[in-house]
Design a protein around this motif. Structure first.
Motif, PDB file in Angstrom:
ATOM      1  N   GLU A 118       0.826  -1.203   0.000  1.00  0.00           N
ATOM      2  CA  GLU A 118       0.000   0.000   0.000  1.00  0.00           C
ATOM      3  C   GLU A 118       0.866   1.262   0.000  1.00  0.00           C
ATOM      4  O   GLU A 118       0.518   2.273  -0.617  1.00  0.00           O
ATOM      5  CB  GLU A 118      -0.919  -0.008   1.230  1.00  0.00           C
ATOM      6  CG  GLU A 118      -1.912   1.113   1.253  1.00  0.00           C
ATOM      7  CD  GLU A 118      -2.862   1.010   2.423  1.00  0.00           C
ATOM      8  OE1 GLU A 118      -3.436   2.061   2.781  1.00  0.00           O
ATOM      9  OE2 GLU A 118      -3.034  -0.086   2.978  1.00  0.00           O
ATOM     10  N   ARG A 119       1.989   1.199   0.671  1.00  0.00           N
ATOM     11  CA  ARG A 119       2.899   2.339   0.723  1.00  0.00           C
ATOM     12  C   ARG A 119       3.389   2.703  -0.680  1.00  0.00           C
ATOM     13  O   ARG A 119       3.445   3.878  -1.054  1.00  0.00           O
ATOM     14  CB  ARG A 119       4.081   2.010   1.635  1.00  0.00           C
ATOM     15  CG  ARG A 119       5.082   3.131   1.819  1.00  0.00           C
ATOM     16  CD  ARG A 119       6.255   2.690   2.673  1.00  0.00           C
ATOM     17  NE  ARG A 119       6.912   1.487   2.193  1.00  0.00           N
ATOM     18  CZ  ARG A 119       7.805   1.440   1.197  1.00  0.00           C
ATOM     19  NH1 ARG A 119       8.130   2.538   0.565  1.00  0.00           N
ATOM     20  NH2 ARG A 119       8.360   0.299   0.834  1.00  0.00           N
ATOM     21  N   ILE A 120       3.704   1.680  -1.478  1.00  0.00           N
ATOM     22  CA  ILE A 120       4.170   1.922  -2.849  1.00  0.00           C
ATOM     23  C   ILE A 120       3.063   2.564  -3.678  1.00  0.00           C
ATOM     24  O   ILE A 120       3.311   3.495  -4.454  1.00  0.00           O
ATOM     25  CB  ILE A 120       4.662   0.610  -3.494  1.00  0.00           C
ATOM     26  CG1 ILE A 120       5.918   0.117  -2.776  1.00  0.00           C
ATOM     27  CG2 ILE A 120       4.924   0.791  -4.977  1.00  0.00           C
ATOM     28  CD1 ILE A 120       6.386  -1.255  -3.219  1.00  0.00           C
ATOM     29  N   LEU A 121       1.839   2.099  -3.499  1.00  0.00           N
ATOM     30  CA  LEU A 121       0.719   2.682  -4.256  1.00  0.00           C
ATOM     31  C   LEU A 121       0.527   4.150  -3.892  1.00  0.00           C
ATOM     32  O   LEU A 121       0.261   4.989  -4.764  1.00  0.00           O
ATOM     33  CB  LEU A 121      -0.557   1.885  -3.998  1.00  0.00           C
ATOM     34  CG  LEU A 121      -0.569   0.458  -4.542  1.00  0.00           C
ATOM     35  CD1 LEU A 121      -1.849  -0.257  -4.147  1.00  0.00           C
ATOM     36  CD2 LEU A 121      -0.419   0.455  -6.050  1.00  0.00           C
ATOM     37  N   HIS A 122       0.663   4.487  -2.611  1.00  0.00           N
ATOM     38  CA  HIS A 122       0.541   5.893  -2.205  1.00  0.00           C
ATOM     39  C   HIS A 122       1.654   6.736  -2.818  1.00  0.00           C
ATOM     40  O   HIS A 122       1.412   7.878  -3.232  1.00  0.00           O
ATOM     41  CB  HIS A 122       0.564   6.010  -0.676  1.00  0.00           C
ATOM     42  CG  HIS A 122      -0.713   5.583  -0.025  1.00  0.00           C
ATOM     43  ND1 HIS A 122      -1.897   6.270  -0.176  1.00  0.00           N
ATOM     44  CD2 HIS A 122      -0.992   4.524   0.763  1.00  0.00           C
ATOM     45  CE1 HIS A 122      -2.854   5.661   0.496  1.00  0.00           C
ATOM     46  NE2 HIS A 122      -2.334   4.581   1.084  1.00  0.00           N
ATOM     47  N   GLU A 123       2.874   6.185  -2.907  1.00  0.00           N
ATOM     48  CA  GLU A 123       3.977   6.911  -3.523  1.00  0.00           C
ATOM     49  C   GLU A 123       3.730   7.122  -5.012  1.00  0.00           C
ATOM     50  O   GLU A 123       4.035   8.188  -5.551  1.00  0.00           O
ATOM     51  CB  GLU A 123       5.291   6.165  -3.297  1.00  0.00           C
ATOM     52  CG  GLU A 123       5.772   6.198  -1.855  1.00  0.00           C
ATOM     53  CD  GLU A 123       7.038   5.389  -1.642  1.00  0.00           C
ATOM     54  OE1 GLU A 123       7.679   4.977  -2.643  1.00  0.00           O
ATOM     55  OE2 GLU A 123       7.385   5.165  -0.468  1.00  0.00           O
ATOM     56  N   VAL A 124       3.154   6.130  -5.681  1.00  0.00           N
ATOM     57  CA  VAL A 124       2.836   6.266  -7.101  1.00  0.00           C
ATOM     58  C   VAL A 124       1.783   7.348  -7.300  1.00  0.00           C
ATOM     59  O   VAL A 124       1.901   8.207  -8.195  1.00  0.00           O
ATOM     60  CB  VAL A 124       2.373   4.910  -7.691  1.00  0.00           C
ATOM     61  CG1 VAL A 124       1.781   5.094  -9.091  1.00  0.00           C
ATOM     62  CG2 VAL A 124       3.524   3.923  -7.724  1.00  0.00           C
ATOM     63  N   ILE A 125       0.767   7.346  -6.467  1.00  0.00           N
ATOM     64  CA  ILE A 125      -0.279   8.364  -6.572  1.00  0.00           C
ATOM     65  C   ILE A 125       0.309   9.752  -6.331  1.00  0.00           C
ATOM     66  O   ILE A 125       0.000  10.713  -7.057  1.00  0.00           O
ATOM     67  CB  ILE A 125      -1.431   8.053  -5.586  1.00  0.00           C
ATOM     68  CG1 ILE A 125      -2.182   6.805  -6.038  1.00  0.00           C
ATOM     69  CG2 ILE A 125      -2.376   9.243  -5.454  1.00  0.00           C
ATOM     70  CD1 ILE A 125      -3.190   6.293  -5.044  1.00  0.00           C
ATOM     71  N   ALA A 126       1.147   9.857  -5.303  1.00  0.00           N
ATOM     72  CA  ALA A 126       1.786  11.153  -5.013  1.00  0.00           C
ATOM     73  C   ALA A 126       2.643  11.589  -6.200  1.00  0.00           C
ATOM     74  O   ALA A 126       2.645  12.776  -6.568  1.00  0.00           O
ATOM     75  CB  ALA A 126       2.621  11.057  -3.735  1.00  0.00           C
ATOM     76  N   GLY A 127       3.365  10.657  -6.804  1.00  0.00           N
ATOM     77  CA  GLY A 127       4.187  10.996  -7.960  1.00  0.00           C
ATOM     78  C   GLY A 127       3.353  11.441  -9.145  1.00  0.00           C
ATOM     79  O   GLY A 127       3.734  12.377  -9.856  1.00  0.00           O
ATOM     80  N   LEU A 128       2.233  10.792  -9.368  1.00  0.00           N
ATOM     81  CA  LEU A 128       1.350  11.199 -10.476  1.00  0.00           C
ATOM     82  C   LEU A 128       0.758  12.588 -10.226  1.00  0.00           C
ATOM     83  O   LEU A 128       0.599  13.376 -11.172  1.00  0.00           O
ATOM     84  CB  LEU A 128       0.241  10.168 -10.669  1.00  0.00           C
ATOM     85  CG  LEU A 128       0.691   8.810 -11.232  1.00  0.00           C
ATOM     86  CD1 LEU A 128      -0.466   7.831 -11.198  1.00  0.00           C
ATOM     87  CD2 LEU A 128       1.218   8.988 -12.646  1.00  0.00           C
ATOM     88  N   ARG A 129       0.407  12.848  -8.993  1.00  0.00           N
ATOM     89  CA  ARG A 129      -0.152  14.182  -8.677  1.00  0.00           C
ATOM     90  C   ARG A 129       0.898  15.270  -8.860  1.00  0.00           C
ATOM     91  O   ARG A 129       0.569  16.411  -9.196  1.00  0.00           O
ATOM     92  CB  ARG A 129      -0.677  14.199  -7.241  1.00  0.00           C
ATOM     93  CG  ARG A 129      -1.962  13.428  -7.098  1.00  0.00           C
ATOM     94  CD  ARG A 129      -2.516  13.538  -5.694  1.00  0.00           C
ATOM     95  NE  ARG A 129      -3.747  12.787  -5.585  1.00  0.00           N
ATOM     96  CZ  ARG A 129      -4.184  12.221  -4.487  1.00  0.00           C
ATOM     97  NH1 ARG A 129      -3.488  12.326  -3.372  1.00  0.00           N
ATOM     98  NH2 ARG A 129      -5.312  11.568  -4.488  1.00  0.00           N
ATOM     99  N   ALA A 130       2.148  14.914  -8.599  1.00  0.00           N
ATOM    100  CA  ALA A 130       3.228  15.879  -8.738  1.00  0.00           C
ATOM    101  C   ALA A 130       3.479  16.262 -10.195  1.00  0.00           C
ATOM    102  O   ALA A 130       4.051  17.299 -10.484  1.00  0.00           O
ATOM    103  CB  ALA A 130       4.506  15.338  -8.099  1.00  0.00           C
ATOM    104  N   LEU A 131       3.068  15.432 -11.105  1.00  0.00           N
ATOM    105  CA  LEU A 131       3.274  15.733 -12.522  1.00  0.00           C
ATOM    106  C   LEU A 131       2.377  16.840 -12.911  1.00  0.00           C
ATOM    107  O   LEU A 131       2.212  17.584 -13.621  1.00  0.00           O
ATOM    108  CB  LEU A 131       2.997  14.494 -13.398  1.00  0.00           C
ATOM    109  CG  LEU A 131       3.962  13.340 -13.225  1.00  0.00           C
ATOM    110  CD1 LEU A 131       3.483  12.150 -14.059  1.00  0.00           C
ATOM    111  CD2 LEU A 131       5.350  13.749 -13.683  1.00  0.00           C
TER     112      LEU A 131
END
Length: 131
Positions: A118-131
């Motif tokens: 779940e931690r990895i999924l949150h990091e992916v979401i955060a990275g996508l939002r940062a784009l």
């Protein structure tokens, strides 16, 4: 002894006809020569484009009932056993027959150990939002 044939005291009028599980499976206890093993959580999906998808005349009523249950949505083996009111062992043998005929596919849900953290999924979401 009560009226009727010998042994009828064991059945009530509301039970209806009694068919032993081995009669439904032809005495088989294994799910066919394919060696398929149906876990309770295995998911069964109807194959709608099977070669004999419209020809149910060679199938027994229990096979057709399983097909009808899978027609609307994917079902687990446990759900099919509960909905047909048949023992799980019988449902497994019947599903083996349908699998051999190409009428159903069986898949197993992804084990929780193979799901992404779940931690990895949150990091992916955060990275996508940062784009």
């Amino acid at each position: 002894m009560s009226e009727g044939t010998a042994g009828s005291q064991w059945y009530d009028n509301e039970a209806g006809p009694l068919v032993r599980p081995y009669a439904m499976t032809g005495g088989r206890t294994q799910a066919g020569p394919t060696g398929a093993h149906f876990d309770l959580i295995a998911l069964v999906t109807l194959v709608t484009d099977a070669a004999d998808a419209d020809d149910d005349s060679l199938l027994g009523p229990e096979h057709r009932h399983l097909i009808d249950l899978c027609r609307t949505e994917t079902q687990s083996v446990a759900e099919l056993a509960a909905d047909t009111d048949l023992p799980v062992g019988v449902v497994r043998v019947l599903l083996g027959d349908l699998l051999e005929r190409g009428r159903v596919t069986v898949s197993r849900p992804v084990p929780p150990a193979q799901l992404p953290d779940e931690r990895i999924l949150h990091e992916v979401i955060a990275g996508l939002r940062a784009l």
